[in-house]
Design an enzyme around this catalytic site. Structure first.
Site, mmCIF file in Angstrom:
data_model
loop_
_atom_site.group_PDB
_atom_site.id
_atom_site.type_symbol
_atom_site.label_atom_id
_atom_site.label_comp_id
_atom_site.label_asym_id
_atom_site.label_seq_id
_atom_site.Cartn_x
_atom_site.Cartn_y
_atom_site.Cartn_z
ATOM 1 C CG HIS A 212 47.367 32.086 0.588
ATOM 2 N ND1 HIS A 212 46.251 32.311 -0.175
ATOM 3 C CD2 HIS A 212 47.819 30.862 0.218
ATOM 4 C CE1 HIS A 212 46.032 31.269 -0.963
ATOM 5 N NE2 HIS A 212 46.985 30.378 -0.748
ATOM 6 C CD GLU A 213 51.236 29.448 1.204
ATOM 7 O OE1 GLU A 213 50.781 28.329 1.519
ATOM 8 O OE2 GLU A 213 51.165 29.908 0.042
ATOM 9 C CG HIS B 158 46.886 26.595 2.511
ATOM 10 N ND1 HIS B 158 45.784 25.955 2.025
ATOM 11 C CD2 HIS B 158 47.298 27.429 1.511
ATOM 12 C CE1 HIS B 158 45.523 26.379 0.777
ATOM 13 N NE2 HIS B 158 46.432 27.283 0.449
ATOM 14 C CD GLU C 124 43.674 28.614 -2.640
ATOM 15 O OE1 GLU C 124 44.477 27.746 -2.231
ATOM 16 O OE2 GLU C 124 44.048 29.696 -3.144
#
Lengths: 499, 499
Positions: B261-262, B265, B291
Site C-alpha cells: 500500500h505505502e 503511494h 489512494e
C-alpha cells in the site's frame, strides 16, 4: 514593556526553531538521506538558511533589539538574550549579500580543488582556490570590523571575545613546553608498545558498550539518540533532542572514545536550563568551551585509570577474544601511547595541540598576507620537523589533510586547543569541588561529575563569554597550567620520567 | 517575461522546499524523535507552518500569480503550475487568521475529548467538542465559498473539483450493489476459513520480504527508504526522497500488504517528472487518485493470484514454520476473506467501501446540520445494521473508532472510496494496454506495470484534475463499474457464486 519583550521572544523562538530544523535536515543528510536526494536536500537547506538570514536581518528585529538594549526593567537573563542575538544579528547585517554569495561559490570551488589536489597529492592544484578564499575572508573580516588584526574578526565567530593578543602568547607557551615534553617522552627508557594491531572487536558489541557508557554518563536517551554516520558528530536540535553519531570500526576501539567525545558535547546541549530553551541563551558561549566538554569526557575521564578500573572488566566481557592477553595496565598504556604522527585527527593528547598550533600560526600568517601561498607546504613541513621531528612524505599527509581550509574556515582550529586547555582547568576544578570524584568514577559513578558540570557550566548557557564563565568555574581564565600539569603527571607516570 | 516567471518559480521552489522540510520533521516525529522532544518538535512544525502560510499569502506572490494568469507566452506546464498554486493560495487567503486559530484549538480539544470518550466508551463525552468542530468547518466552507453545498468546499481540499452532486449518486449506487454482494457472499455455500490465528511470522523475515517486494515493484531505494513507525504512512519529501513506514506484527502478515500500500503511494511520489520537481505540478491532483495507486498495489495486484503465484514460494521459504500446511489456494482465500466487521481499517475489499459510504452519508448530514448530534451514534449503528447486518457493541467499535472527526476532518473519507474505484478502472486500463500483464506478474515482473503507471499517471503530476486525468487514462471518468466487475469476478470465483 512585557508585550515588547514578548514580541522579541517570539522572534527568538522562531529563529531557534529554524535552527533546530536546519539541524535536523543536516543530521538526516549524514544518517538516513537516500543517496539520490542530496541535491534536493541542498536546496531545502539553502532555502532554510535564506529564511533564517532574512529573519535575522529583518529591520523590525533590529528595532526590538535596540529597544531591549536600554529597556530599564528587563531581567539579567532577558538582557543577555538580547545581547547575544544582537551580536549575531550585527554580524549578519554587516555581511554584504554579494560577499555571502561569492563565499559560497568559493567554498564550493575550494572543496572541489582540494579534492583534486588530494588525488594528485599536490598542493599547487589547490593554491588558486585557497587564495580566493583567503581574499574573501579578509574582506569578511573588514566587513565585520576589527582593531587592526583581521584574524580577530574571524576568530570571534567561533570564540567570541577571544583575540590574537590574548591567545597567541598562551599557544606559544604551550607549544614550547609540548615540544620539550614530546622530546622527553621519546627519550624515556620505558616505551609503550602498540597493542591493537590485528585485533578484532565486534561492532555490535561496541555499539552496546557505547550506549551503556552514554547512559552511565547521564546522557538522556529519551532526550537524544545515537546513530551511525561516516564522520561522528553531535547536533543539538533542542535540549530535548540531541543527536550523536558514531562510526564503529571492527579493527579499533577508537569508536568508544568518539562516543565519549560526542557524548560530552551532547551533555552540554542537554544541560541548558528549561528557562533558556528556544532562546539564544541555550548555547555554549564558544566552540572552545563546547570542545572542553567533549575532551573532558574523552580524555580526562575516558583515558584515565579510574574510568577503566570500572569499565575494563566490562570490556573484557564484551571483547573476550579481541582483548586476549590484555590486562588493565597494558590497555591504559596503549590508549595513551604518545607518537609524533602526521595526521591531526589520529594524534594523542600530548602531540595533538602541536598540530593545532601549527595550523594557527600558519593561518594567522595567511590572513595577515605575510606568507606567500606557494611557500605554505614548506612552512608546514618546517614546523612539523620543529614541533614533532617528522617530515610529511607528501602534501596529503601534510598541508592537504584537513578539510577546514578547503571550506575557507580560518579561526576555527584554535578552538580545539582552547577546548583542551579549558577541559583540564574545569576538570581540576571539579576534582577540587567533589572530593572522592575519581574513587566514584572507579565504581562507575559518572553522574556526580555530569551534575556538577551541568550546574556550573551547561546550565549557564550563554550568559557569560567563555573565558569569564571559565574564570567563574575555575577561579582563573585561559591558562595552559592545568593542562600541562595533567600531561606531566599522567604521561610522566606512564613513561617513567619526570617531565 | 522570463524573468517574471523565474521570480514566480523561485517562490514555488521555496514553498516546495518548506513542504519537504515539514515532511521530514513530521516523518522524523513518527520514526526517530526522542520521546521527550515532542513539544520541541511541535514548536518547530508550528513555526514552519507559520512561515509557509506567510509566504503563501504574501501579496507579491499574488501579483506574480495574477500576472501569470494572463501572460501570453507561458508554456502549458507553466500555466498549470500557476493555476495549481493560485488555487492553494486562494484558499489560504480566504481563511481568516482568527478561524485558523480557533480551528487549531478546537482540533486539540477535539482530540482530547475523543480520547476521553474512547476511554469511557461513551460518545456523549465527545459531542460538545465535535459540535464546535462542525461549526468551525461550516464557517470555513463559507469562507472558501460554495454553490449552496458547504460539503463541496470541504471536499475540494482533498479532492479538488469533486462535488456532492457528482459523488453522491456514484456512492449510492456502489452502496446498494455492495449490500447485495455482501449478502450473497454470506449466503454462499462455500465459506473461507480464518487461517492466520495462532501462527507466528518472524518480523525480521517480514522486513526482508517487504524490502524485496518494494524493490521488485520498482520503488527506488536510492530515492527513498522504509522505516518503522506505529502507524504506517508514506511521505514524499521530494521525488528523490520518498519515505515509507511499516509496522510489522509477528502474529500477522498484514504488514506486507501495508508495505504494498505505502509502496504504491511511494511510486506515485517518485514518478513525478524532473521538470516538475520543486513545483506545484509534482503533486497528485487529489487524495483519491493518490489512494488509487496504493490500493492498486495492495489489492488489485497484491491480493491477486498472479502476484502470489510468484511470491508464495518465497513466502514459504521465509516463513516455513508459520505457513505449515498452507498451500497457495488456501492462502489466497484467506487473504481475501470477506466478513462484515466493525472496524473500517480491518475491513476486506468488499465491505470496506460500505464503511466509507456510512461515514460520507453521516458527515454530509452533519455539515448540512440535518442530524442532531445526540442522534449520531444511533444513526451510525442503524447504517451498520442496514449495510453490514451487524450492530456495534459500543461506541468504541462504532462512531468513536476513527480519528478523522476528532481532528475535525470532514470531506476526507470519500477519497478512500474514490481511490478504490479509480484503482479498478486504472488497473483495467493497464490490462488492456499491456497484454500478458498478469502472466508477467506471475513471473515476478512488476516493472512493466510500474512503468505504465509512471508514464500515464505519475509523470502527469497535477496537470489535470483527478477525474480528467482518469478519463484520459481509462477512457471514462468516475465510475463504480470496473470496481464492481472486479469484485464480482474475483469474489464470485472465490466463494463459488454468481454475483
Amino acid at each position: 514593556m512585557d508585550k515588547t519583550f514578548d514580541a522579541l521572544l517570539a522572534r527568538m523562538h522562531e529563529l531557534r526553531d529554524l535552527g533546530g530544523v536546519i539541524g535536523l535536515a543536516s543530521w538526516d543528510r549524514e544518517t538516513y538521506l537516500p543517496t539520490r536526494a542530496h541535491e534536493a536536500r541542498s536546496h531545502q537547506l539553502s532555502t532554510l538558511h535564506g529564511i533564517q538570514h532574512e529573519r535575522l536581518v529583518d529591520p523590525r528585529l533590529g528595532e526590538l533589539l535596540a529597544w531591549a538594549s536600554d529597556a530599564p526593567r528587563l531581567t539579567p537573563d532577558q538582557r543577555a538574550m538580547a545581547r547575544v542575538l544582537t551580536q549575531e544579528r550585527d554580524r549578519a547585517v554587516k555581511l554584504p549579500r554579494t560577499l555571502v554569495k561569492a563565499l559560497a561559490e568559493a567554498q564550493s570551488q575550494g572543496l572541489q580543488a582540494w579534492r583534486e589536489a588530494r588525488e594528485e597529492r599536490r598542493f599547487a592544484r589547490f593554491q588558486h582556490a585557497l587564495s580566493r578564499l583567503l581574499a574573501l575572508r579578509r574582506e569578511q573580516a573588514d566587513a565585520y570590523g576589527h582593531g587592526g588584526e583581521r584574524y580577530d574578526a574571524l576568530l570571534d565567530e567561533y570564540e567570541p571575545g577571544m583575540r590574537v593578543a590574548r591567545l597567541g602568547p598562551v599557544l606559544a607557551s604551550l607549544r614550547d613546553t609540548l615540544i620539550r615534553l614530546v622530546g622527553a617522552l621519546q627519550a624515556a627508557p620505558r616505551q609503550v608498545p602498540e597493542l591493537f594491531q590485528g585485533r578484532r572487536f565486534d561492532t555490535e558489541a561496541q555499539w552496546r558498550v557505547s550506549l551503556r557508557m552514554l547512559g552511565d554518563m547521564g546522557f538522556e536517551l529519551d532526550s537524544g539518540r545515537q546513530d551511525k554516520s561516516i564522520h561522528p558528530f553531535s547536533s543539538g536540535l533542542h535540549p530535548t533532542d540531541v543527536r550523536l553519531t558514531t562510526d564503529l570500526d571492527e579493527h579499533s576501539l577508537e569508536g568508544l572514545f568518539s562516543t565519549l567525545h560526542e557524548g560530552g558535547h551532547g551533555l552540554y546541549e542537554q544541560g541548558f536550563q528549561p528557562a533558556h530553551h528556544r532562546t539564544p541563551l541555550a548555547n555554549a558561549p564558544s566552540m572552545g568551551l563546547h570542545e572542553s566538554q567533549s575532551r573532558l569526557w574523552e580524555n580526562l575521564v575516558g583515558r584515565g585509570r579510574p574510568f577503566w578500573t570500572h569499565y575494563f572488566p566490562l570490556l573484557r566481557d564484551a571483547f573476550s577474544e579481541g582483548l586476549t592477553g590484555v590486562a588493565l595496565d597494558g590497555f591504559l598504556a596503549a590508549i595513551n601511547r604518545v607518537t609524533p604522527s602526521f595526521i591531526r585527527t589520529a594524534a594523542d593528547e600530548v602531540t595533538y595541540n602541536l598540530h593545532i598550533v601549527l595550523r594557527y600560526e600558519l593561518e594567522l600568517l595567511l590572513i595577515r598576507d605575510e606568507l606567500p601561498l606557494d611557500e605554505l607546504p614548506a612552512a608546514w613541513n618546517e614546523r612539523m620537523r620543529r614541533f614533532l621531528g617528522i617530515t610529511p612524505p607528501d602534501d596529503l599527509q601534510g598541508v592537504l589533510q584537513d578539510i577546514h581550509w578547503a571550506w575557507g574556515e580560518f579561526g576555527y582550529f584554535p578552538t580545539y586547543a582552547l577546548g583542551n586547555l579549558y577541559s583540564a582547568s574545569i576538570y581540576a576544578a571539579a576534582r577540587r569541588a567533589l572530593p572522592g570524584l575519581e574513587e566514584g568514577i572507579a565504581r562507575g559513578e559518572l553522574r556526580p561529575l555530569r551534575d556538577w558540570l551541568r550546574d556550573h557550566v551547561h546550565a549557564e548557557g550563554y550568559r557569560l563569554p567563555a573565558e569569564e564563565l571559565v574564570r567563574e568555574v575555575t577561579g582563573q581564565g585561559l591558562t595552559d597550567v592545568d593542562f600541562l600539569a595533567y600531561l606531566q603527571s599522567k604521561f610522566g607516570a606512564l613513561y617513567g620520567v619526570t617531565l
